[in-house]
Design an enzyme around this catalytic site. Structure first.
Site, short mmCIF file in Angstrom:
data_model
loop_
_atom_site.label_atom_id
_atom_site.label_comp_id
_atom_site.label_asym_id
_atom_site.label_seq_id
_atom_site.Cartn_x
_atom_site.Cartn_y
_atom_site.Cartn_z
N LYS A 1 -7.73 4.09 27.34
CA LYS A 1 -7.71 3.13 28.47
C LYS A 1 -6.72 3.60 29.54
CE LYS A 1 -6.45 -0.35 25.82
NZ LYS A 1 -6.30 0.37 24.52
N ARG B 1 -7.86 -9.76 25.98
CA ARG B 1 -7.78 -9.30 24.60
C ARG B 1 -8.13 -10.40 23.61
NH1 ARG B 1 -3.90 -4.76 25.57
NH2 ARG B 1 -3.68 -3.72 23.59
N ARG C 1 1.09 11.12 21.39
CA ARG C 1 1.14 10.73 22.82
C ARG C 1 2.56 10.87 23.38
NH1 ARG C 1 -1.20 5.13 24.71
NH2 ARG C 1 -0.05 4.40 22.90
N ARG D 1 6.45 6.23 22.95
CA ARG D 1 6.56 4.77 22.94
C ARG D 1 7.08 4.29 21.59
NH1 ARG D 1 1.00 2.43 25.44
NH2 ARG D 1 1.17 1.07 23.63
N ARG E 1 -1.55 -2.91 14.98
CA ARG E 1 -2.23 -3.05 16.28
C ARG E 1 -3.75 -2.97 16.09
NH1 ARG E 1 0.81 1.75 19.13
NH2 ARG E 1 -0.57 1.41 20.91
P1 AP5 Z 1 -4.25 6.49 26.05
O1 AP5 Z 1 -5.16 6.67 27.21
O2 AP5 Z 1 -2.78 6.43 26.34
O3 AP5 Z 1 -4.74 5.29 25.11
P2 AP5 Z 1 -4.79 3.71 25.39
O4 AP5 Z 1 -6.18 3.25 25.07
O5 AP5 Z 1 -4.24 3.40 26.74
O6 AP5 Z 1 -3.84 3.26 24.22
P3 AP5 Z 1 -2.65 2.21 24.19
O7 AP5 Z 1 -1.87 2.56 22.94
O8 AP5 Z 1 -1.86 2.20 25.45
O9 AP5 Z 1 -3.41 0.90 23.99
P4 AP5 Z 1 -2.87 -0.42 23.44
O10 AP5 Z 1 -4.00 -1.34 23.71
O11 AP5 Z 1 -2.40 -0.35 22.03
O12 AP5 Z 1 -1.52 -0.64 24.27
P5 AP5 Z 1 -1.19 -1.46 25.59
O13 AP5 Z 1 -0.19 -0.68 26.33
O14 AP5 Z 1 -2.39 -1.95 26.30
O15 AP5 Z 1 -4.52 7.72 25.03
C1 AP5 Z 1 -3.76 7.87 23.86
C2 AP5 Z 1 -3.45 9.36 23.65
O16 AP5 Z 1 -4.66 10.07 23.40
C3 AP5 Z 1 -2.79 10.04 24.86
O17 AP5 Z 1 -1.83 10.94 24.40
C4 AP5 Z 1 -3.95 10.76 25.56
O18 AP5 Z 1 -3.50 11.93 26.21
C5 AP5 Z 1 -4.88 11.08 24.39
N1 AP5 Z 1 -6.28 10.98 24.77
C6 AP5 Z 1 -6.86 10.04 25.59
N2 AP5 Z 1 -8.18 10.27 25.68
C7 AP5 Z 1 -8.45 11.34 24.89
C8 AP5 Z 1 -9.65 12.04 24.56
N3 AP5 Z 1 -10.83 11.68 25.08
N4 AP5 Z 1 -9.56 13.10 23.71
C9 AP5 Z 1 -8.34 13.47 23.20
N5 AP5 Z 1 -7.18 12.86 23.48
C10 AP5 Z 1 -7.24 11.80 24.31
O19 AP5 Z 1 -0.49 -2.77 24.96
C11 AP5 Z 1 0.73 -2.66 24.22
C12 AP5 Z 1 1.05 -4.01 23.60
O20 AP5 Z 1 1.27 -4.99 24.65
C13 AP5 Z 1 -0.05 -4.63 22.72
O21 AP5 Z 1 0.02 -4.13 21.40
C14 AP5 Z 1 0.29 -6.13 22.83
O22 AP5 Z 1 1.35 -6.46 21.97
C15 AP5 Z 1 0.77 -6.28 24.26
N6 AP5 Z 1 -0.33 -6.66 25.19
C16 AP5 Z 1 -0.91 -5.87 26.14
N7 AP5 Z 1 -1.91 -6.52 26.76
C17 AP5 Z 1 -1.96 -7.77 26.21
C18 AP5 Z 1 -2.81 -8.90 26.41
N8 AP5 Z 1 -3.82 -8.87 27.31
N9 AP5 Z 1 -2.59 -9.99 25.65
C19 AP5 Z 1 -1.59 -10.04 24.74
N10 AP5 Z 1 -0.75 -8.99 24.49
C20 AP5 Z 1 -0.95 -7.86 25.21
#
Ligand code: AP5
Length: 216
Positions: free
Chosen positions: A8, A84, A123, A156, A167
């Site tokens: 994402k 979410r 990452r 992170r 998660r």
């Molecule tokens: P990356 O693109 O960074 O992955 P991502 O999908 O963004 O993963 P996140 O870990 O950021 O998602 P998340 O939903 O757990 O965390 P968020 O920050 O939203 O890619 C990951 C790695 O893979 C990178 O190193 C990249 O280079 C590599 N990669 C990417 N694509 C690739 C490919 N095609 N092939 C190979 N490698 C690849 O949320 C964090 C926390 O915040 C949540 O756990 C929750 O507690 C809270 N939160 C956030 N939003 C809400 C909400 N709406 N409601 C309630 N709590 C929330």
């Protein structure tokens, strides 16, 4: 939408740049609150470390604030990591109806859980910009250094195997039903996120280039 590590945060900024819209990433917004040590940040830090979700009303309030006050959102927006839960999706619908706006598409980045461990543990992030790299799959030009600013990269706090398992459980239990919600509205598109980032981008960008809801 998609599980942790699905891509994402890798693809969202590309959508922003290609389509001149704002990129609203709720995880990045919460990490900003944590960095600033606000009351919300202190609470969010505990919840994120436990792999849970922050309160729906708080998250909806953050999105409302962005849509109302972020001038970069005038052309449209891409939501990354929101909604979410079903209540978040319902409240988003109500908010958009009030604003006479609507979602064009909901994209789910689909990938098996077992492929996510190496993505998450490898990452690297540039905290100030949110740019992400991967030690193996998308390495920076110099180890542990951001390509653009020359500043150090970090891992992170929630990018460890134990928190990832929590998660993923949260994702399947609470975000899984959101998929059916958008399928029933005819907005859902699934993209194979196990492909290389450039192949994922090719498929993803086609969704946004197509006329909304298949209309010409
Ligand atoms: P990356 O693109 O960074 O992955 P991502 O999908 O963004 O993963 P996140 O870990 O950021 O998602 P998340 O939903 O757990 O965390 P968020 O920050 O939203 O890619 C990951 C790695 O893979 C990178 O190193 C990249 O280079 C590599 N990669 C990417 N694509 C690739 C490919 N095609 N092939 C190979 N490698 C690849 O949320 C964090 C926390 O915040 C949540 O756990 C929750 O507690 C809270 N939160 C956030 N939003 C809400 C909400 N709406 N409601 C309630 N709590 C929330």
């Amino acid at each position: 939408m998609g599980p942790p590590g699905a891509g994402k945060g890798t693809q969202g900024p590309r959508i922003r740049d290609e389509f001149c819209v704002c990129h609203i990433a709720t995880g990045d917004m919460l990490r900003e609150q944590i960095a600033q040590k606000t009351e919300l940040g202190k609470e969010a830090k505990k919840i994120i470390a436990a792999g849970g979700l922050v309160n729906d009303d708080i998250m909806v309030g953050m999105i409302r604030d962005q849509l109302e006050n972020n001038s970069n959102c005038k052309n449209g927006f891409v939501l990354d990591g929101f909604p979410r839960t079903i209540p978040q999706a319902e409240k988003l619908d109500a908010m958009l109806l009030e604003r006479k706006e609507k979602l064009d598409s909901v994209v789910q980045l689909q990938i098996d859980d077992q492929l996510l461990i190496s993505r998450i543990t490898g990452r690297l992030v540039h905290k100030a910009s949110g740019r992400t790299y991967h030690r193996e799959f998308q390495p920076p030009k110099k180890p542990m250094i951001d390509d653009v600013t020359g500043e150090p990269l970090e891992q992170r706090d929630d990018d460890n195997v134990d928190t990832l398992r929590k998660r993923l459980t949260t994702f399947h239990q609470q975000t899984g039903p959101v998929v059916s919600y958008y399928k029933s509205k005819g907005l859902w598109h699934g993209i194979d996120a196990a492909q290389s980032p450039s192949v994922v981008w090719d498929n993803l960008s086609k969704v946004f280039r197509a006329p909304p809801n298949g209309k010409s």
